[in-house]
Design a protein around this motif. Structure first.
Motif, PDB file in Angstrom:
ATOM      1  N   ALA A  88      -9.347   2.103   2.060  1.00 14.83           N
ATOM      2  CA  ALA A  88      -8.938   2.203   3.408  1.00 14.83           C
ATOM      3  C   ALA A  88      -9.502   0.107   4.181  1.00 14.83           C
ATOM      4  O   ALA A  88      -7.360   0.151   4.271  1.00 14.83           O
ATOM      5  CB  ALA A  88      -9.821   3.150   3.505  1.00 14.83           C
ATOM      6  N   PRO A  89      -9.703  -0.265   4.515  1.00 16.81           N
ATOM      7  CA  PRO A  89      -9.583  -1.243   4.668  1.00 16.81           C
ATOM      8  C   PRO A  89      -9.226  -2.556   4.160  1.00 16.81           C
ATOM      9  O   PRO A  89      -8.866  -3.361   5.060  1.00 16.81           O
ATOM     10  CB  PRO A  89     -11.695  -2.016   4.641  1.00 16.81           C
ATOM     11  CG  PRO A  89     -12.204  -0.226   4.236  1.00 16.81           C
ATOM     12  CD  PRO A  89     -11.613   0.037   3.835  1.00 16.81           C
ATOM     13  N   TYR A  90      -8.956  -2.844   3.042  1.00 15.93           N
ATOM     14  CA  TYR A  90      -8.267  -3.155   2.012  1.00 15.93           C
ATOM     15  C   TYR A  90      -6.706  -3.476   2.621  1.00 15.93           C
ATOM     16  O   TYR A  90      -6.176  -4.008   2.959  1.00 15.93           O
ATOM     17  CB  TYR A  90      -8.346  -3.417   0.670  1.00 15.93           C
ATOM     18  CG  TYR A  90      -7.656  -4.311   0.018  1.00 15.93           C
ATOM     19  CD1 TYR A  90      -8.003  -5.488  -0.061  1.00 15.93           C
ATOM     20  CD2 TYR A  90      -6.392  -4.316  -0.387  1.00 15.93           C
ATOM     21  CE1 TYR A  90      -7.105  -6.796  -0.797  1.00 15.93           C
ATOM     22  CE2 TYR A  90      -5.898  -5.126  -1.490  1.00 15.93           C
ATOM     23  CZ  TYR A  90      -5.879  -6.567  -1.367  1.00 15.93           C
ATOM     24  OH  TYR A  90      -5.243  -7.453  -2.199  1.00 15.93           O
ATOM     25  N   LEU A  91      -6.230  -1.624   2.633  1.00 12.58           N
ATOM     26  CA  LEU A  91      -5.019  -1.349   3.156  1.00 12.58           C
ATOM     27  C   LEU A  91      -4.724  -1.498   4.444  1.00 12.58           C
ATOM     28  O   LEU A  91      -3.416  -2.611   5.410  1.00 12.58           O
ATOM     29  CB  LEU A  91      -4.473  -0.323   2.772  1.00 12.58           C
ATOM     30  CG  LEU A  91      -5.277   0.523   1.540  1.00 12.58           C
ATOM     31  CD1 LEU A  91      -4.580   1.894   1.820  1.00 12.58           C
ATOM     32  CD2 LEU A  91      -3.417  -0.718   0.339  1.00 12.58           C
ATOM     33  N   GLU A  92      -6.150  -2.163   5.192  1.00 17.46           N
ATOM     34  CA  GLU A  92      -5.633  -2.275   6.752  1.00 17.46           C
ATOM     35  C   GLU A  92      -5.703  -3.313   7.350  1.00 17.46           C
ATOM     36  O   GLU A  92      -5.120  -4.046   7.668  1.00 17.46           O
ATOM     37  CB  GLU A  92      -6.874  -1.719   7.789  1.00 17.46           C
ATOM     38  CG  GLU A  92      -6.906  -0.744   8.712  1.00 17.46           C
ATOM     39  CD  GLU A  92      -8.240  -0.849   9.224  1.00 17.46           C
ATOM     40  OE1 GLU A  92      -9.164  -1.320  10.179  1.00 17.46           O
ATOM     41  OE2 GLU A  92      -8.413   1.033   9.499  1.00 17.46           O
ATOM     42  N   LYS A  93      -6.534  -4.376   6.231  1.00 20.17           N
ATOM     43  CA  LYS A  93      -6.064  -5.443   6.405  1.00 20.17           C
ATOM     44  C   LYS A  93      -4.888  -6.038   5.975  1.00 20.17           C
ATOM     45  O   LYS A  93      -4.041  -6.900   6.365  1.00 20.17           O
ATOM     46  CB  LYS A  93      -7.496  -6.061   5.668  1.00 20.17           C
ATOM     47  CG  LYS A  93      -7.642  -8.257   5.241  1.00 20.17           C
ATOM     48  CD  LYS A  93      -8.026  -8.472   4.338  1.00 20.17           C
ATOM     49  CE  LYS A  93      -7.399  -9.546   3.708  1.00 20.17           C
ATOM     50  NZ  LYS A  93      -7.463 -10.141   2.935  1.00 20.17           N
ATOM     51  N   LEU A  94      -4.083  -5.504   4.317  1.00 17.30           N
ATOM     52  CA  LEU A  94      -2.932  -5.836   4.654  1.00 17.30           C
ATOM     53  C   LEU A  94      -1.720  -5.539   5.708  1.00 17.30           C
ATOM     54  O   LEU A  94      -1.188  -5.863   5.502  1.00 17.30           O
ATOM     55  CB  LEU A  94      -2.480  -5.239   3.004  1.00 17.30           C
ATOM     56  CG  LEU A  94      -3.909  -5.638   2.119  1.00 17.30           C
ATOM     57  CD1 LEU A  94      -2.644  -5.308   0.321  1.00 17.30           C
ATOM     58  CD2 LEU A  94      -3.547  -7.437   1.904  1.00 17.30           C
ATOM     59  N   GLU A  95      -2.078  -4.178   6.454  1.00 15.58           N
ATOM     60  CA  GLU A  95      -1.041  -3.922   7.317  1.00 15.58           C
ATOM     61  C   GLU A  95      -1.218  -5.215   8.237  1.00 15.58           C
ATOM     62  O   GLU A  95      -0.024  -5.085   8.773  1.00 15.58           O
ATOM     63  CB  GLU A  95      -1.697  -2.635   7.787  1.00 15.58           C
ATOM     64  CG  GLU A  95      -0.848  -1.879   8.797  1.00 15.58           C
ATOM     65  CD  GLU A  95       0.757  -1.059   8.131  1.00 15.58           C
ATOM     66  OE1 GLU A  95       1.536  -1.247   9.225  1.00 15.58           O
ATOM     67  OE2 GLU A  95       1.279  -1.759   7.041  1.00 15.58           O
ATOM     68  N   HIS A  96      -1.755  -5.297   8.567  1.00 13.05           N
ATOM     69  CA  HIS A  96      -2.935  -6.126   9.631  1.00 13.05           C
ATOM     70  C   HIS A  96      -1.935  -7.580   9.647  1.00 13.05           C
ATOM     71  O   HIS A  96      -1.435  -8.328  10.472  1.00 13.05           O
ATOM     72  CB  HIS A  96      -4.190  -6.322   9.716  1.00 13.05           C
ATOM     73  CG  HIS A  96      -4.853  -6.819  10.785  1.00 13.05           C
ATOM     74  ND1 HIS A  96      -5.029  -7.842  11.752  1.00 13.05           N
ATOM     75  CD2 HIS A  96      -4.561  -6.210  12.161  1.00 13.05           C
ATOM     76  CE1 HIS A  96      -5.412  -8.448  12.362  1.00 13.05           C
ATOM     77  NE2 HIS A  96      -5.352  -6.735  13.221  1.00 13.05           N
ATOM     78  N   GLU A  97      -2.010  -8.236   8.178  1.00 13.70           N
ATOM     79  CA  GLU A  97      -1.198  -9.426   8.253  1.00 13.70           C
ATOM     80  C   GLU A  97      -0.079  -9.342   7.783  1.00 13.70           C
ATOM     81  O   GLU A  97       1.058 -10.265   8.289  1.00 13.70           O
ATOM     82  CB  GLU A  97      -2.064  -9.579   7.110  1.00 13.70           C
ATOM     83  CG  GLU A  97      -3.356 -10.633   6.516  1.00 13.70           C
ATOM     84  CD  GLU A  97      -3.154 -10.833   5.443  1.00 13.70           C
ATOM     85  OE1 GLU A  97      -2.353 -10.714   4.345  1.00 13.70           O
ATOM     86  OE2 GLU A  97      -4.729 -11.552   4.915  1.00 13.70           O
ATOM     87  N   ARG A  98       0.352  -7.993   7.276  1.00 14.27           N
ATOM     88  CA  ARG A  98       2.036  -7.769   7.218  1.00 14.27           C
ATOM     89  C   ARG A  98       2.380  -8.141   9.418  1.00 14.27           C
ATOM     90  O   ARG A  98       3.059  -8.640   9.481  1.00 14.27           O
ATOM     91  CB  ARG A  98       2.228  -6.680   7.169  1.00 14.27           C
ATOM     92  CG  ARG A  98       4.153  -6.373   6.852  1.00 14.27           C
ATOM     93  CD  ARG A  98       4.264  -5.005   6.034  1.00 14.27           C
ATOM     94  NE  ARG A  98       3.622  -3.936   7.288  1.00 14.27           N
ATOM     95  CZ  ARG A  98       4.803  -3.607   8.007  1.00 14.27           C
ATOM     96  NH1 ARG A  98       5.521  -3.700   8.132  1.00 14.27           N
ATOM     97  NH2 ARG A  98       4.044  -2.751   7.955  1.00 14.27           N
ATOM     98  N   LEU A  99       1.437  -6.759   9.854  1.00 15.13           N
ATOM     99  CA  LEU A  99       2.674  -7.012  11.359  1.00 15.13           C
ATOM    100  C   LEU A  99       2.559  -8.465  11.918  1.00 15.13           C
ATOM    101  O   LEU A  99       3.252  -9.176  12.849  1.00 15.13           O
ATOM    102  CB  LEU A  99       1.963  -5.592  12.351  1.00 15.13           C
ATOM    103  CG  LEU A  99       1.658  -4.332  11.483  1.00 15.13           C
ATOM    104  CD1 LEU A  99       0.368  -3.693  12.274  1.00 15.13           C
ATOM    105  CD2 LEU A  99       2.834  -4.233  12.609  1.00 15.13           C
TER     106      LEU A  99
END
Lengths: 829, 238
Positions: B185-196
């Protein structure tokens, strides 16, 4: 690293320095070798167009072709590992057909081009169950003659589009002890003295009464002549089966001597088909007799094939006709494929066994490696240090003379200063011990263990009791296996470098557990004693003069539906050693799928791990820690128990819900890495666990399982996703344990991946990870946690030498720190 | 007066909650953790006898696994037993402990041991460790000594210190844990954050100060301002 791969007889050896050093192109094959085997051969046929091409099918679902002159593999296919080969033969001249029975009673028929081995067609059909199969006129006959169904036999005819099942009744009674085999289009079943023959084409059955009890059947296989040899250990009779439209198949006796052990085969010459009867005349010669289809001797003079190596007994002997002479390919009961050279067969002259293949290496039970006895290497020899000057001098002279007498090839040359050359000792499922040179892969010796069978869990033990460093004392290896006749345990000590027995075989009553004590003294001449705990609680020792074994405990895992762990101590009383139950631990309704201890002889270089704040976290290095893995099949859970094998204390436990095996465990130093399949998320996961004592070390000199208060380790754990299935997992080993360890993973693609253990070390997650930590703590230790592990292709150590169906990986340290030998072997089950 | 009494009771209850080691239990725990009684019996190793005879030692009732809170009722060791224990200790023998637990599905017993000498050295201070699976069922009982310095620590009676006769048992409860799971979860969150952040045109990795990021624009402007400012007074002076 030496990587020996036993997949269908496949051995791969690689040697490399440092971690993750990909090979350059010009280094391929320099530090590694790869040997391929077929397996326990069941079917031998010749290509009808080119008899030199010998087609082989093995019961472990492997097919292949070898060259009749050399025995080199032309092509090889590893079919499903869980499958069983029912039939392999020639299909309409240009192709060969393999019929395999897979789990859930799926029959798979495959056609291969006979010259190239290219798969040309395949189809599958589900049947009730199948025990035999054959092929005739392009149709595949799958026969169910299983014990539960007899005397009813169902025959399913497959032709690629349709499947028709017919049921027939044989003239034997219901019950056990029925032997069945196929000969051409006939199914022959024998029970006691009654022999029933079924014609698969029209379903006609004929019964026949033998003079004595039938305990084996051998047939001539598929072809125009259907012949059968029936008998027991004293007598046998041979028949040719003739077609009779009205009364069913008829048995025509062939006038051969009624000796047991006759092996039938058939061969086609230009104009006719001949029946060949092969017999092992003596341990060094085989006799061939040739008959025509009326049972008359076609060639009055038998052909003799002599062999340099002694032969035990033949399981299969296939005679073929080539260049107006006869050639022979035979498979012995100790899993050796022997053959004459196809080109050298002459009309009536006697022939010689020219090549052989050690197919026993396709199913390895245990592997060990020993150094060559050498003057180079460890300068301090504990044995010579214990002698006085004169006896030391005499021992040295004796050793030098022996070196000259036995030839230099047995001893490592001065160039091998780093101990890269070793003898690999294989214990195989065929009951054969094979010694191999690790640098070339050439076989140094083989010998067959007397009265061999495996223990009930399909294992046998191999121990190195004395390594090679005590020259002039010889190294000593010991095998422990179950006796076939008495069901007790047998023990045989031998020299692992020369393959000569060092002692008479010893027999013991049925045993519960064996172990080798980790230390050896002068009183046993540096032989580490082996202890055997038998089922009555008596402890036997080998060598027998060992009387006292202080601080030794047995750890026994009872498998079964409600598994139990038990601990025993060993006490000397009433003139013998007795094992007494100290503790037990019941694991509930589950199945033990693995018990993993640490390698006792391994060294750990560092006692602690330095943390970013310069403090030290001491490692919890309990040498008695064992990992017991259980599976609850109904609930679909996997449980891991960390048990102290001496005190019986449960140190920790991990519970995985909705997971299944296989669970591969690597247990070393203070850490544990294990892989499993997560059913819920449908992915393979690698879990990494580290155990620490904390900032203080409880005892800096030795670890005691009885320490008061007990040491409770701090558990650090993390889990990773691995993007591929894992067939086997192990760790690298080095002499002093200074080099960082790598995890070796055997992948189903045939690669062996080397993954640094440090990548799997539990680490900070992204939220807790700051730039400051990285600046403080270097690069690798403080990379943030990423859930998916990488699979870089340059970490595959066996480049294009694919090794499939891996059963085990064995690593061995060399004298050069940072270098280790890796042996990958497979293709057993 | 009654109200004061209730207050006392409430206060006492509060202390119970705060200090879980007091061996009493609260009403709510009864339903969460039905109390479990460990029946302890022990045996002094006898090398000649094939079968060990276990004699009752006492019982320990665990009222709550959290804490853990338990009451112990164990008989003191008789002088006879103590002498036997000393004799075994001199022969390097073992002291065996059998723990029996009655569960709804039947009786379960666990066998464990220690060196008789360690038991004496600990002054009969022992640890019984109960291992639970994640469902709270007992899977095993381990036995260990709490200390090893009973005779070596100074005591006001010196070497005449009486041998221990009273068991001082500690209960430890170890909860089995579910194994680690990949923390995605945190890793996907981080990826999403970077994408945004990328979509917005920001590079989240660039956390330099405003000046550090735009000095190349600021410095020329500042120079321009300075230069133009320097020429102005001349004009003014003219």
């Amino acid at each position: 690293m030496i990587l020996t791969l036993k997949l269908l007889g496949c051995i791969f050896l690689a040697c490399f320095l440092g971690c993750t050093s990909a090979l350059h192109e010009d280094q391929a094959g320099k530090f590694d070798w790869h040997q391929k085997f077929i397996g326990p051969i069941k079917f031998v046929v010749n290509d009808p167009n080119q008899p030199k091409r010998i087609l082989l099918g093995a019961s472990n679902n492997v097919i292949g072709a070898v060259h009749g002159n050399t025995g080199n593999i032309l092509y090889r296919h590893l079919l499903e590992p869980a499958g069983k080969l029912l039939y392999f033969g020639v299909y309409e001249e240009k192709q060969c057909v393999a019929v395999s029975l897979l789990p859930e009673n799926l029959v798979k028929v495959r056609l291969f081009g006979i010259t190239t081995g290219v798969l040309t067609d395949e189809w599958a059909e589900t049947v009730v169950t199948a025990t035999h199969a054959t092929e005739s006129n392009g149709k595949v006959y799958v026969i169910d003659a299983s014990e539960g169904a007899l005397p009813d036999v169902s025959v399913t005819v497959l032709d690629g589009q349709t499947a028709n099942t017919n049921k027939y009744r044989l003239g034997i009674s219901r019950g056990a002890n029925v032997l069945c085999d196929l000969s051409g289009r006939y199914l022959i079943c024998a029970q006691d003295k009654v022999v029933s023959v079924l014609n698969l084409m029209d379903g006609s059955v004929r019964n026949h009464q033998e003079g004595s009890t039938v305990s084996y059947i051998s047939t001539s296989g598929s072809g125009e002549i259907s012949a059968v040899n029936l008998g027991n250990s004293a007598l046998s009779s041979t028949y040719i089966i003739l077609e009779n439209q009205k009364a069913g198949p008829e048995l025509l006796p062939v006038k051969v001597s009624p000796q047991p052990g006759l092996i039938l085969s058939q061969t086609k010459t230009e104009d006719r088909t001949l029946l060949c009867i092969t017999r092992l005349e003596s341990s060094h010669s085989i006799q061939l007799n040739v008959y025509n289809r009326n049972g008359e001797q076609a060639d009055p003079k038998p052909v003799k094939v002599s062999s340099d190596v002694p032969l035990l007994s033949l399981a299969i002997a296939k005679v073929y006709h080539y260049n107006s002479g006869y050639g022979l390919v035979a498979f012995t009961t100790d899993a050796t494929l022997i053959a004459t050279r196809a080109d050298s067969s002459v009309a009536s002259g006697d022939a010689q066994i020219e090549w052989s293949r050690q197919e026993a290496l396709s199913s390895v039970l245990a592997v060990e490696m020993v150094d060559y006895p050498s003057e180079v290497g460890p300068s301090w020899n504990p044995y010579q240090a214990s002698l006085d000057v004169i006896s030391s001098f005499i021992a040295r002279v004796k050793y030098e003379v022996e070196t000259i007498v036995s030839g230099e090839s047995l001893y490592s040359s001065a160039e091998d200063r780093f101990g890269l050359r070793k003898v690999i000792v294989f214990l195989t499922a065929a009951g054969k011990v094979v010694g191999m040179d690790s640098t070339t892969g050439s076989i140094i010796y083989t010998f067959v263990l007397p009265d061999f069978s495996m223990f009930s869990d399909s294992t046998a033990q191999l121990y190195i009791q004395r390594p090679a460093k005590y020259t002039p004392l010889k190294p000593q290896a010991t095998v422990i296996y179950r006796s076939l006749s008495s069901k007790g345990a047998m023990l045989l000590a031998f020299d692992p470098v020369e393959g000569k027995p060092l002692d008479e075989p010893k027999s013991y009553p049925a045993i519960l557990q064996t172990q080798m004590i980790g230390h050896a003294g002068e009183e046993t001449k540096f032989i580490k004693p082996i202890l055997l705990l038998d089922q009555t609680g008596t402890v036997h020792t080998y060598p027998a003069q060992v009387k006292d074994v202080p601080n030794s405990y047995f750890f026994v895992a009872h498998k079964g539906s409600s598994p139990k762990l038990e601990g025993y101590d060993i006490k000397y009383m009433d003139n013998k050693l007795k094992g007494r139950l100290l503790w037990d631990l019941n694991l509930g309704q589950s199945e033990i799928i693995g018990v993993h201890a640490k390698i006792q002889s391994e060294r750990v270089h560092s006692q602690g791990r330095v943390l970013p704040d310069r403090s030290v976290s001491y490692k919890y290095m309990n040498p008695n820690l064992a990992v017991v893995v259980t599976a609850e099949h109904e609930a679909g859970n996997i449980n891991l128990y960390l048990v102290d094998a001496v005190s019986g204390a449960l140190i920790h436990s991990f519970w995985h819900k909705k997971c299944r095996g296989p669970v591969h465990v690597v247990h070393s130093e203070h850490w544990l890495v294990y892989s499993l399949f997560n059913e819920k998320n449908r992915r393979y996961e690698i879990n990494s666990v580290e155990l620490y004592e904390g900032q203080k070390q409880s005892n800096s000199t030795a670890f005691s399982s009885f320490a008061a208060p007990p040491v409770q380790p701090i558990i650090v754990k993390q889990s990773f996703i691995y993007p591929a299935a894992i067939q086997h997992m192990t760790h690298t080993r080095t002499e002093k344990g200074i080099t960082n360890k790598d995890i070796l993973l055997a992948l189903p693609t045939g690669g062996v991946m080397e993954l640094p253990r440090i990548v799997l070390q539990p680490r900070l997650t992204q939220q807790h990870y700051t730039q400051q930590i990285q600046d403080e703590d270097g690069v690798i230790h403080s990379l943030p946690y990423v859930p998916e592990l990488p699979m870089p292709a340059d970490m595959v150590i066996n480049y294009n030498q694919s090794v499939r169906r891996v059963d085990g990986i064995k690593t061995w340290p060399t004298r050069l720190e940072s270098t280790c030998l890796v042996l990958v072997y497979g293709n057993g089950k | 007066m009654p109200s004061t009494m209730w207050g006392c009771v409430l206060l006492f209850t509060f202390f119970l909650t705060a200090y879980g080691s007091v061996s009493d239990k609260l009403e709510s725990d009864f339903f969460d953790n039905p109390e479990i009684t460990l029946q302890l019996s022990h045996s002094f190793d006898n090398p000649d006898a094939g079968v060990l005879n276990f004699v009752p030692r006492g019982s320990i009732t665990i009222r709550n696994f959290r804490g853990p809170r338990f009451t112990s009722s164990q008989k003191d060791l008789t002088l006879n037993d103590l002498n036997q224990l000393k004799k075994i200790a001199s022969e390097d023998g073992y002291y065996f402990l059998k723990t029996t637990i009655k569960t709804p599905s039947g009786e379960q017993s666990y066998r464990s041991f220690t060196h008789a000498k360690s038991l004496l050295d600990s002054g009969l201070s022992d640890i019984v460790r109960v291992n639970l699976n994640p469902n709270g069922d007992i899977i095993s009982v381990s036995y260990a000594m709490a200390r090893n310095d009973f005779y070596s620590v100074p005591h006001h009676l010196g070497s005449n210190r009486p041998p221990p006769q009273k068991f001082n048992t500690t209960i430890l409860v170890h909860h089995g844990e579910t194994g680690p799971m990949p923390d995605t979860a945190p890793y996907l969150e981080k990826l999403e954050h970077e994408r945004l952040a990328k979509e917005r045109g920001e590079d989240p990795r660039d956390n330099r100060s405003f000046f550090a990021k735009y000095w190349m624009y600021i410095v020329p402007i500042a120079l321009l301002v300075l230069l133009s400012g320097a020429s102005n007074p001349e004009e003014g002076g003219r």
